[in-house]
Design a protein around this motif. Structure first.
Motif, PDB file in Angstrom:
ATOM      1  N   ARG A  15       0.968  -1.027   0.167  1.00  0.00           N
ATOM      2  CA  ARG A  15       0.020   0.069  -0.028  1.00  0.00           C
ATOM      3  C   ARG A  15       0.897   1.349   0.122  1.00  0.00           C
ATOM      4  N   PHE A  16       1.990   1.162   0.889  1.00  0.00           N
ATOM      5  CA  PHE A  16       2.954   2.369   0.819  1.00  0.00           C
ATOM      6  C   PHE A  16       3.353   2.589  -0.608  1.00  0.00           C
ATOM      7  N   ALA A  17       4.140   1.494  -1.059  1.00  0.00           N
ATOM      8  CA  ALA A  17       4.975   1.741  -2.326  1.00  0.00           C
ATOM      9  C   ALA A  17       3.965   2.192  -3.334  1.00  0.00           C
ATOM     10  N   SER A  18       2.668   1.545  -3.293  1.00  0.00           N
ATOM     11  CA  SER A  18       1.681   1.918  -4.316  1.00  0.00           C
ATOM     12  C   SER A  18       1.355   3.419  -4.221  1.00  0.00           C
ATOM     13  N   GLY A  19       1.181   3.917  -2.947  1.00  0.00           N
ATOM     14  CA  GLY A  19       0.971   5.333  -2.795  1.00  0.00           C
ATOM     15  C   GLY A  19       1.863   6.310  -3.188  1.00  0.00           C
ATOM     16  N   ILE A  20       3.199   6.042  -3.401  1.00  0.00           N
ATOM     17  CA  ILE A  20       4.411   6.528  -3.619  1.00  0.00           C
ATOM     18  C   ILE A  20       4.475   6.450  -5.190  1.00  0.00           C
ATOM     19  N   LEU A  21       4.543   5.509  -5.772  1.00  0.00           N
ATOM     20  CA  LEU A  21       4.625   5.092  -7.065  1.00  0.00           C
ATOM     21  C   LEU A  21       3.113   5.158  -8.210  1.00  0.00           C
ATOM     22  N   ARG A  22       2.220   5.004  -7.364  1.00  0.00           N
ATOM     23  CA  ARG A  22       0.864   4.956  -8.277  1.00  0.00           C
ATOM     24  C   ARG A  22       0.767   3.985  -9.117  1.00  0.00           C
ATOM     25  N   ASP A  23       1.396   2.828  -8.964  1.00  0.00           N
ATOM     26  CA  ASP A  23       1.812   1.601  -9.868  1.00  0.00           C
ATOM     27  C   ASP A  23       1.596   0.501  -9.088  1.00  0.00           C
ATOM     28  N   CYS A  48      11.609   0.652   1.885  1.00  0.00           N
ATOM     29  CA  CYS A  48      10.617   0.728   1.037  1.00  0.00           C
ATOM     30  C   CYS A  48      10.702   2.147   0.407  1.00  0.00           C
ATOM     31  N   ARG A  49      10.511   3.142   1.026  1.00  0.00           N
ATOM     32  CA  ARG A  49      10.266   4.370   0.695  1.00  0.00           C
ATOM     33  C   ARG A  49      11.746   4.783  -0.141  1.00  0.00           C
ATOM     34  N   ASN A  50      12.754   4.420   0.486  1.00  0.00           N
ATOM     35  CA  ASN A  50      14.168   4.859  -0.450  1.00  0.00           C
ATOM     36  C   ASN A  50      13.896   4.180  -1.861  1.00  0.00           C
ATOM     37  N   LEU A  51      13.675   2.776  -1.802  1.00  0.00           N
ATOM     38  CA  LEU A  51      13.476   2.244  -3.060  1.00  0.00           C
ATOM     39  C   LEU A  51      12.313   2.827  -4.079  1.00  0.00           C
ATOM     40  N   ALA A  52      11.356   3.120  -3.610  1.00  0.00           N
ATOM     41  CA  ALA A  52      10.364   3.705  -4.408  1.00  0.00           C
ATOM     42  C   ALA A  52      10.758   5.003  -5.063  1.00  0.00           C
ATOM     43  N   TYR A  53      11.210   5.809  -4.031  1.00  0.00           N
ATOM     44  CA  TYR A  53      11.732   6.969  -4.726  1.00  0.00           C
ATOM     45  C   TYR A  53      12.977   6.940  -5.914  1.00  0.00           C
ATOM     46  N   ASP A  54      13.858   5.767  -5.570  1.00  0.00           N
ATOM     47  CA  ASP A  54      15.035   5.705  -6.565  1.00  0.00           C
ATOM     48  C   ASP A  54      14.202   5.110  -7.891  1.00  0.00           C
ATOM     49  N   THR A  55      13.103   4.368  -7.646  1.00  0.00           N
ATOM     50  CA  THR A  55      12.219   3.828  -8.822  1.00  0.00           C
ATOM     51  C   THR A  55      11.889   5.062  -9.558  1.00  0.00           C
ATOM     52  N   MET A  56      11.054   5.925  -8.872  1.00  0.00           N
ATOM     53  CA  MET A  56      10.490   7.251  -9.637  1.00  0.00           C
ATOM     54  C   MET A  56      11.632   7.993 -10.115  1.00  0.00           C
ATOM     55  N   LYS A  57      12.761   8.117  -9.591  1.00  0.00           N
ATOM     56  CA  LYS A  57      14.002   8.865 -10.105  1.00  0.00           C
ATOM     57  C   LYS A  57      14.340   8.327 -11.673  1.00  0.00           C
ATOM     58  N   MET A  58      14.357   7.127 -11.655  1.00  0.00           N
ATOM     59  CA  MET A  58      14.649   6.368 -13.115  1.00  0.00           C
ATOM     60  C   MET A  58      13.555   6.497 -13.964  1.00  0.00           C
ATOM     61  N   ALA A  98       5.398  10.900 -16.326  1.00  0.00           N
ATOM     62  CA  ALA A  98       4.752  12.010 -17.016  1.00  0.00           C
ATOM     63  C   ALA A  98       3.818  11.326 -18.035  1.00  0.00           C
ATOM     64  N   ARG A  99       4.298  10.373 -18.682  1.00  0.00           N
ATOM     65  CA  ARG A  99       3.308   9.876 -19.781  1.00  0.00           C
ATOM     66  C   ARG A  99       2.367   9.159 -19.156  1.00  0.00           C
ATOM     67  N   ARG A 100       2.272   8.275 -18.175  1.00  0.00           N
ATOM     68  CA  ARG A 100       1.128   7.800 -17.479  1.00  0.00           C
ATOM     69  C   ARG A 100       0.284   8.766 -16.761  1.00  0.00           C
ATOM     70  N   ASP A 101       0.684   9.701 -16.267  1.00  0.00           N
ATOM     71  CA  ASP A 101      -0.186  11.000 -15.670  1.00  0.00           C
ATOM     72  C   ASP A 101      -1.040  11.412 -16.832  1.00  0.00           C
ATOM     73  N   LYS A 102      -0.566  11.648 -17.968  1.00  0.00           N
ATOM     74  CA  LYS A 102      -1.300  12.155 -18.959  1.00  0.00           C
ATOM     75  C   LYS A 102      -2.538  11.210 -19.469  1.00  0.00           C
ATOM     76  N   ILE A 103      -2.114  10.138 -19.719  1.00  0.00           N
ATOM     77  CA  ILE A 103      -3.255   8.875 -19.629  1.00  0.00           C
ATOM     78  C   ILE A 103      -4.141   9.062 -18.980  1.00  0.00           C
ATOM     79  N   VAL A 104      -3.807   8.861 -17.459  1.00  0.00           N
ATOM     80  CA  VAL A 104      -4.793   8.964 -16.476  1.00  0.00           C
ATOM     81  C   VAL A 104      -5.655   9.942 -16.223  1.00  0.00           C
ATOM     82  N   VAL A 105      -5.258  11.218 -16.759  1.00  0.00           N
ATOM     83  CA  VAL A 105      -6.004  12.488 -16.656  1.00  0.00           C
ATOM     84  C   VAL A 105      -7.030  12.450 -17.968  1.00  0.00           C
TER      85      VAL A 105
END
Length: 184
Positions: free
Chosen positions: A38-46, A82-92, A98-105
């Motif tokens: 749940r925590f990782a999904s909240g950060i990554l939204r995936d 988990c937090r550190n790994l999730a943010y590392d994933t986001m950075k990469m 950004a592409r996913r956010d456009k699709i979701v909107v």
């Protein structure tokens, strides 16, 4: 062995695993997997990437988990990793996000039976993303994962009193932003 809900249980299970009892690790995974997802999904939204992150968290627990000692719960350590790994994933994956956010909107703007509910949900999610990072994380860990201020403090590396302030500030900012958007 202590009841699995007692704080000593994680330390005990980790000790048992290190002594060769593989089923002890299975119990740790069973206990912590859902909140970490749940925590990782909240950060990554995936959810797929969240599953990958959580799997890596448990691999790290196997390879270099904490010596719990008097810190009987592995939860804060697991959430921090988990937090550190999730943010590392986001950075990469910034461009992919950004592409996913456009699709979701675009998908959420399509007419539907509960369009108004979806609009409010989208607005809340958007406004949550506008909160300062620490406030957003503290609020998420408190509301979605039910962690105590002390546990959230361990995850974020701050004191429990600071967590209380972060949650309070996050709620105030979120409420003000939603009022300005006339959502509440």
């Amino acid at each position: 062995m202590n009841d699995k809900n007692t704080p000593q249980a994680d330390a005990e299970l980790l000790t048992q695993y290190r002594a060769g009892q593989a089923e002890a690790f299975d119990l740790l995974v069973e206990r912590h997997q859902a909140p970490l997802l749940r925590f990782a999904s909240g950060i990554l939204r995936d959810s797929s990437r969240a599953e990958d992150v959580v799997q890596e968290v448990f691999l790290r627990l196997l390879r270099m988990g904490p010596e719990l000692g008097s810190r009987a719960s592995a939860g804060p350590w697991l959430f921090r990793v988990c937090r550190n790994l999730a943010y590392d994933t986001m950075k990469m994956e910034t461009r992919e996000n950004a592409r996913r956010d456009k699709i979701v909107v675009q998908e959420q703007s399509e007419p539907g039976s509960d369009c108004e509910h979806q609009e409010v949900l989208t607005l809340v999610q958007r406004e949550m993303l506008q909160l300062p990072e620490r406030e957003r994380e503290a609020l998420w860990l408190k509301v979605h994962d039910g962690l105590t201020y002390a546990e959230i403090g361990e995850v974020l590396g701050v004191k429990a009193g600071t967590v209380g302030w972060l949650v309070h500030e996050a709620m105030n900012r979120l409420t003000a932003r939603l009022r300005m958007a006339q959502a509440i």
